[in-house]
Design an enzyme around this catalytic site. Structure first.
Site, short mmCIF file in Angstrom:
data_model
loop_
_atom_site.label_atom_id
_atom_site.label_comp_id
_atom_site.label_asym_id
_atom_site.label_seq_id
_atom_site.Cartn_x
_atom_site.Cartn_y
_atom_site.Cartn_z
N ASP A 1 0.83 -1.20 0.00
CA ASP A 1 0.00 0.00 0.00
C ASP A 1 0.87 1.26 0.00
OD1 ASP A 1 -2.03 1.83 0.20
OD2 ASP A 1 -2.51 1.40 2.29
N ASP B 1 -1.60 5.23 -5.40
CA ASP B 1 -2.06 4.43 -4.25
C ASP B 1 -2.38 3.01 -4.70
OD1 ASP B 1 -3.16 3.41 -1.99
OD2 ASP B 1 -4.71 4.93 -1.76
#
Length: 225
Positions: free
Chosen positions: A29, A223
């Site tokens: 992430d 992201d």
């Protein structure tokens, strides 16, 4: 990639926690900075039987960490409990999932490109006790955004993430942390705002047609979460 059970819907990194080491499968992430894994026993766990379980009491290198001021918005909110001496955290992700646990330090082991392994000591991570929301993929999150507790800053503030063909049966993706990170292709300027990586999106190519992006949405987050 994610195990077959999840249809390959996430990029997963294998990271070994503790001594003796336990393999954990962390969702890569770039939108959050805290690396965490599910600790047992826990009040609410999303980890099912297909994953190895990390028990901090069985590790010779685990220890609770002291609270430190957060530097940017990519870090979760921390609060210190004087009664128990534990630095607790709580974070809500954009999909509504919420996690809670205690900040800790641990030895982690990473595999190098040549197949050997590198041991990294005193890594801050979240020893997660509770997860509320939809099931997560893997045993936790590998936080690669900029921040106080980011593994990226622990290993020299550099990383590269290369994706192969997403639907191939044997993935060729790789994540390189530290000095071994290398740049490929044409460079794109990336800014760091509030701990998040951002770039300017000007055009999108759809087939052979070039679409101009509206001025109001030019700034985009990178992201992988």
């Amino acid at each position: 990639m994610a195990p077959h059970k999840y249809g390959g819907l996430a990029f997963i990194a294998e990271v070994y926690f503790g001594s003796p080491s336990i393999r954990q499968y962390l969702h890569v992430d770039t939108g959050s900075s805290l690396t965490w894994t599910q600790c047992f026993p826990s009040s609410h766990s999303f980890v099912d039987h297909i994953y190895p379980k990390y028990w901090p009491e069985d590790s010779n290198t685990y220890r609770d960490a002291e609270c430190e001021p957060t530097a940017n918005n990519s870090n979760p909110k921390f609060s210190f409990s004087d009664s128990s001496g534990v630095c607790s955290y709580e974070q809500t992700y954009v999909d509504g999932n919420l996690i809670r646990g205690r900040l800790a330090e641990e030895m982690i082991t990473l595999q190098l490109r040549n197949g050997e392994f590198k041991v990294v000591y005193d890594v801050h991570f979240g020893c997660n006790d509770q997860a509320v929301g939809e099931d997560y993929i893997g045993t936790g999150i590998l936080g690669l955004a900029a921040g106080n507790f980011s593994l990226v800053e622990k290993l020299g503030s550099k990383f590269s993430l290369c994706f192969g063909w997403i639907r191939e049966s044997k993935p060729t993706h790789n994540l390189i942390l530290g000095d071994g990170a290398n740049l490929q292709g044409n460079p794109t300027e990336i800014n760091i705002t509030g701990g998040h990586y951002m770039c300017t999106l000007e055009f999108i190519l759809v087939g052979e047609e070039l679409k101009t992006v509206n001025d109001t949405i030019q700034a985009v987050y990178l992201d992988t979460g």
